[in-house]
Motif scaffolding. Structure first.
Motif, PDB file in Angstrom:
ATOM      1  N   PHE A   1     -10.977   1.031  -2.955  1.00  0.00           N
ATOM      2  CA  PHE A   1      -9.762   1.393  -2.210  1.00  0.00           C
ATOM      3  C   PHE A   1     -10.080   1.532  -0.723  1.00  0.00           C
ATOM      4  CE2 PHE A   1      -5.958   2.117  -4.832  1.00  0.00           C
ATOM      5  CZ  PHE A   1      -6.476   1.776  -6.066  1.00  0.00           C
ATOM      6  N   GLY A   2     -11.284   2.005  -0.405  1.00  0.00           N
ATOM      7  CA  GLY A   2     -11.693   2.067   1.000  1.00  0.00           C
ATOM      8  C   GLY A   2     -11.806   0.672   1.602  1.00  0.00           C
ATOM      9  N   ALA A   3     -12.419  -0.251   0.848  1.00  0.00           N
ATOM     10  CA  ALA A   3     -12.559  -1.627   1.348  1.00  0.00           C
ATOM     11  C   ALA A   3     -11.174  -2.266   1.527  1.00  0.00           C
ATOM     12  CB  ALA A   3     -13.412  -2.446   0.381  1.00  0.00           C
ATOM     13  N   LEU A   4     -10.273  -1.982   0.589  1.00  0.00           N
ATOM     14  CA  LEU A   4      -8.896  -2.496   0.708  1.00  0.00           C
ATOM     15  C   LEU A   4      -8.229  -1.951   1.967  1.00  0.00           C
ATOM     16  CD1 LEU A   4      -6.474  -4.017  -0.599  1.00  0.00           C
ATOM     17  CD2 LEU A   4      -5.904  -1.864  -1.755  1.00  0.00           C
ATOM     18  N   SER A   5      -8.513  -0.691   2.290  1.00  0.00           N
ATOM     19  CA  SER A   5      -7.875  -0.079   3.467  1.00  0.00           C
ATOM     20  C   SER A   5      -8.283  -0.821   4.738  1.00  0.00           C
ATOM     21  CB  SER A   5      -8.231   1.404   3.576  1.00  0.00           C
ATOM     22  OG  SER A   5      -9.569   1.586   4.026  1.00  0.00           O
TER      23      SER A   5
ATOM     24  N   ASP B   1      -7.814  10.933 -10.546  1.00  0.00           N
ATOM     25  CA  ASP B   1      -8.398   9.636 -10.182  1.00  0.00           C
ATOM     26  C   ASP B   1      -7.487   8.876  -9.215  1.00  0.00           C
ATOM     27  OD1 ASP B   1     -10.702   9.984 -11.622  1.00  0.00           O
ATOM     28  OD2 ASP B   1      -9.856   9.131 -13.455  1.00  0.00           O
ATOM     29  N   ALA B   2      -6.178   8.912  -9.493  1.00  0.00           N
ATOM     30  CA  ALA B   2      -5.258   8.193  -8.604  1.00  0.00           C
ATOM     31  C   ALA B   2      -5.207   8.871  -7.239  1.00  0.00           C
ATOM     32  CB  ALA B   2      -3.864   8.150  -9.217  1.00  0.00           C
ATOM     33  N   GLY B   3      -5.169  10.195  -7.231  1.00  0.00           N
ATOM     34  CA  GLY B   3      -5.108  10.927  -5.958  1.00  0.00           C
ATOM     35  C   GLY B   3      -6.336  10.640  -5.103  1.00  0.00           C
ATOM     36  N   ASP B   4      -7.505  10.611  -5.734  1.00  0.00           N
ATOM     37  CA  ASP B   4      -8.734  10.357  -4.965  1.00  0.00           C
ATOM     38  C   ASP B   4      -8.732   8.945  -4.382  1.00  0.00           C
ATOM     39  OD1 ASP B   4      -9.541  12.890  -5.548  1.00  0.00           O
ATOM     40  OD2 ASP B   4     -10.834  12.312  -7.218  1.00  0.00           O
ATOM     41  N   ARG B   5      -8.211   7.993  -5.137  1.00  0.00           N
ATOM     42  CA  ARG B   5      -8.138   6.623  -4.612  1.00  0.00           C
ATOM     43  C   ARG B   5      -7.131   6.546  -3.462  1.00  0.00           C
ATOM     44  NH1 ARG B   5      -8.227   3.713 -10.605  1.00  0.00           N
ATOM     45  NH2 ARG B   5     -10.086   4.850 -11.222  1.00  0.00           N
ATOM     46  N   LEU B   6      -5.987   7.230  -3.631  1.00  0.00           N
ATOM     47  CA  LEU B   6      -4.960   7.144  -2.597  1.00  0.00           C
ATOM     48  C   LEU B   6      -5.351   7.909  -1.340  1.00  0.00           C
ATOM     49  CD1 LEU B   6      -1.722   7.328  -4.769  1.00  0.00           C
ATOM     50  CD2 LEU B   6      -2.726   5.333  -3.652  1.00  0.00           C
ATOM     51  N   LYS B   7      -6.107   9.002  -1.494  1.00  0.00           N
ATOM     52  CA  LYS B   7      -6.477   9.714  -0.262  1.00  0.00           C
ATOM     53  C   LYS B   7      -7.476   8.889   0.537  1.00  0.00           C
ATOM     54  CE  LYS B   7      -9.588  13.432  -2.000  1.00  0.00           C
ATOM     55  NZ  LYS B   7     -10.904  13.090  -1.484  1.00  0.00           N
ATOM     56  N   THR B   8      -8.327   8.143  -0.131  1.00  0.00           N
ATOM     57  CA  THR B   8      -9.246   7.281   0.620  1.00  0.00           C
ATOM     58  C   THR B   8      -8.508   6.076   1.190  1.00  0.00           C
ATOM     59  OG1 THR B   8     -11.602   6.774   0.536  1.00  0.00           O
ATOM     60  CG2 THR B   8     -10.267   5.563  -0.964  1.00  0.00           C
ATOM     61  N   LEU B   9      -7.532   5.574   0.453  1.00  0.00           N
ATOM     62  CA  LEU B   9      -6.748   4.437   0.962  1.00  0.00           C
ATOM     63  C   LEU B   9      -5.998   4.832   2.239  1.00  0.00           C
ATOM     64  CD1 LEU B   9      -5.520   1.536   0.490  1.00  0.00           C
ATOM     65  CD2 LEU B   9      -3.631   2.689  -0.664  1.00  0.00           C
TER      66      LEU B   9
ATOM     67  N   ALA C   1      -5.310   4.480   8.080  1.00  0.00           N
ATOM     68  CA  ALA C   1      -5.086   5.121   9.381  1.00  0.00           C
ATOM     69  C   ALA C   1      -6.252   4.876  10.322  1.00  0.00           C
ATOM     70  CB  ALA C   1      -4.865   6.620   9.183  1.00  0.00           C
ATOM     71  N   ALA C   2      -7.462   4.747   9.767  1.00  0.00           N
ATOM     72  CA  ALA C   2      -8.652   4.593  10.624  1.00  0.00           C
ATOM     73  C   ALA C   2      -8.816   3.150  11.098  1.00  0.00           C
ATOM     74  CB  ALA C   2      -9.904   5.036   9.863  1.00  0.00           C
ATOM     75  N   TYR C   3      -8.634   2.198  10.196  1.00  0.00           N
ATOM     76  CA  TYR C   3      -8.851   0.792  10.561  1.00  0.00           C
ATOM     77  C   TYR C   3      -7.595   0.164  11.148  1.00  0.00           C
ATOM     78  CZ  TYR C   3     -13.340   1.088   8.247  1.00  0.00           C
ATOM     79  OH  TYR C   3     -14.614   1.448   7.910  1.00  0.00           O
TER      80      TYR C   3
ATOM     81  N   ALA D   1     -16.781   6.486   1.211  1.00  0.00           N
ATOM     82  CA  ALA D   1     -15.486   6.727   1.854  1.00  0.00           C
ATOM     83  C   ALA D   1     -15.297   5.794   3.046  1.00  0.00           C
ATOM     84  CB  ALA D   1     -15.401   8.180   2.314  1.00  0.00           C
ATOM     85  N   GLY D   2     -14.188   5.072   3.040  1.00  0.00           N
ATOM     86  CA  GLY D   2     -13.932   4.090   4.083  1.00  0.00           C
ATOM     87  C   GLY D   2     -13.839   4.693   5.476  1.00  0.00           C
TER      88      GLY D   2
END
Ligand code: F3S
Length: 421
Positions: free
Chosen positions: A203-207, A240-248, A253-255, A388-389
């Motif tokens: 999810f970080g890489a996707l972000s 699990d979904a929350g952890d993926r979405l918080k990293t996404l 926002a960062a990239y 973490a992305g």
């Protein structure tokens, strides 16, 4: 600039009825309202202040905060703080210098004197007392939390700056523009993801891939729900979904500069409105590989010696603690491990015995801070690994460290062996 209408009570604050500290706050809020063409101000339920670390504030920032507090300004709504540059109770044993600690504590005291709750975490949505509800108006300054509030909860906030968030807290209002308005919450891009997206690191890489492509747009993920189990009934667990979405959200926002995204059939506005959320001119983006994300985040593939493995960006949830403890039970670490989180989540993890398992392996559960806002080089850290992305984006930039990026399992394996493999 358009005309901003203030109520008589708001105008009185602007005229100084409640003193110079409140007047200064109302001047900031009203000026932003005029610049962005807001018709009026909207009451906010909660404020999250960022830019708390002395590393970001500097002496001028600490002085400014103390001056504002000295003018008698107090917050009118529940207000919480982002991570500081160190763990407040254990900075000495963790190796922070008094030259850093003294101004950092002075800044926190200024916030506390203004009535702010010193949570020192970027995940206010994981706290039962502060978790926002759908359609709440907020003034949040932490970009990863802004993405969470707008997207996962369906609350409404712009990405505030540090002073504008504090000003909103002092007057209990923010200007009604941007993501407070329905018309700005429609999607600018439809994103189809045709490759597997399984781990937090994925999810970080996707972000990265999506953030770079959409900039400050609002992506609508057409099929990402297939990679998301349901959120837990208790959202403060993360899940699990929350952890993926918080990293996404953090990575988008960062990239990019994403403050709102939708996931078809999953996030509240997408559940209700479906494709009606798309702007007529929405662009289409197909993501068939995460390789570009992994390549940029795993920035130093030549680095195998890791000084610090850091997990918890945004701050670790209870679900992440459970997974980390499961992997580390009975292990002995060869390199430093920081699991960064809030005091609140650490206490909860301690009650479940999870902190003890991590500490017995030789890891540290660090509250109040993270490896981006802490002065890592002065702690002797030259190389890091993370899943973490956002951490992979900012730590090299802010602390000049070499970075390895991979799944939680890869990171913890590096902590156990001392080497990235
Ligand atoms: Fe939070 Fe630090 Fe990451 S503030 S979002 S853990 S960079």
């Amino acid at each position: 600039m358009s005309s901003l209408t203030l109520t008589p009570a708001e105008q009185a604050l602007l005229d100084g009825a409640d003193g110079p500290g409140v007047q200064r706050a109302m001047e900031i809020v009203a000026t932003l309202g005029r610049i962005y063409g807001a018709p009026d101000l909207v009451p906010v339920k909660h404020v999250q202040i960022a830019g708390v670390s002395y590393k970001n504030l500097g002496d001028a920032g600490v002085e400014f905060l103390n001056e504002w507090a000295g003018e008698g300004a107090k917050v009118r709504v529940p207000t919480t703080l982002n991570p500081a540059g160190m763990e407040l109770d254990r900075w000495q044993e963790m190796g922070f210098s008094p030259d850093f600690a003294k101004p950092q504590l002075s800044a926190i005291n200024a916030f506390v004197n203004m009535g702010v709750t010193a949570t020192m975490s970027c995940t206010p949505y994981l706290f039962a007392d502060f978790a926002p509800q759908r359609d709440d108006h907020l003034a949040w300054a932490e970009s990863s939390a802004v993405a969470w509030a707008n997207s996962v909860v369906g609350a409404r906030t712009n990405r505030e700056g540090g002073p504008s968030a504090l000003a909103a807290a002092i007057v209990g209002r923010t200007a009604r523009y941007g993501y407070h308005l329905d018309e700005n919450r429609r999607a600018t891009h439809v994103v189809e993801v045709t490759c597997p997206v399984e781990s937090i690191a994925d999810f970080g890489a996707l972000s990265y891939v999506v953030g770079k492509a959409v900039g400050d747009g609002a992506p609508y993920f057409a099929d990402l729900g297939a990679w998301l189990p349901p959120l837990p009934a208790d959202p403060t667990l993360g899940g699990d979904a929350g952890d993926r979405l918080k990293t996404l959200g953090a990575g988008l926002a960062a990239y990019g500069a994403v403050a709102l995204y939708h996931v078809a059939g999953f996030t509240p506005e997408a559940r209700d409105q479906g494709e009606k959320l798309l702007r007529p001119d929405a662009k289409r983006l197909v993501v068939d590989s995460l390789a570009a994300g992994y390549e940029i985040m795993d920035a130093n593939p030549e680095t195998s010696e890791i000084d610090l493995v850091t997990i918890g960006c945004p701050h670790a949830s209870i679900t992440e603690f459970r997974r980390i403890a499961e992997i580390l039970r009975g292990e002995t670490l060869a390199t430093r491990l920081w699991v960064t989180t809030s005091q609140i989540t650490r206490a909860r993890a301690a009650r479940e015995g999870l902190v003890e398992i991590i500490e017995q392996a030789g890891g540290e559960v660090v509250a109040d801070t993270c490896a981006v806002v802490a002065p890592m080089r002065s702690l002797g850290i030259r190389s890091m690994a993370t899943n973490a992305g956002k951490m992979a984006c900012y730590a090299p930039m802010h602390s000049g460290v070499a970075m390895r990026y991979g799944t939680l399992e890869q990171c913890l394996q590096a902590a156990i062996s001392g080497k990235w493999s």
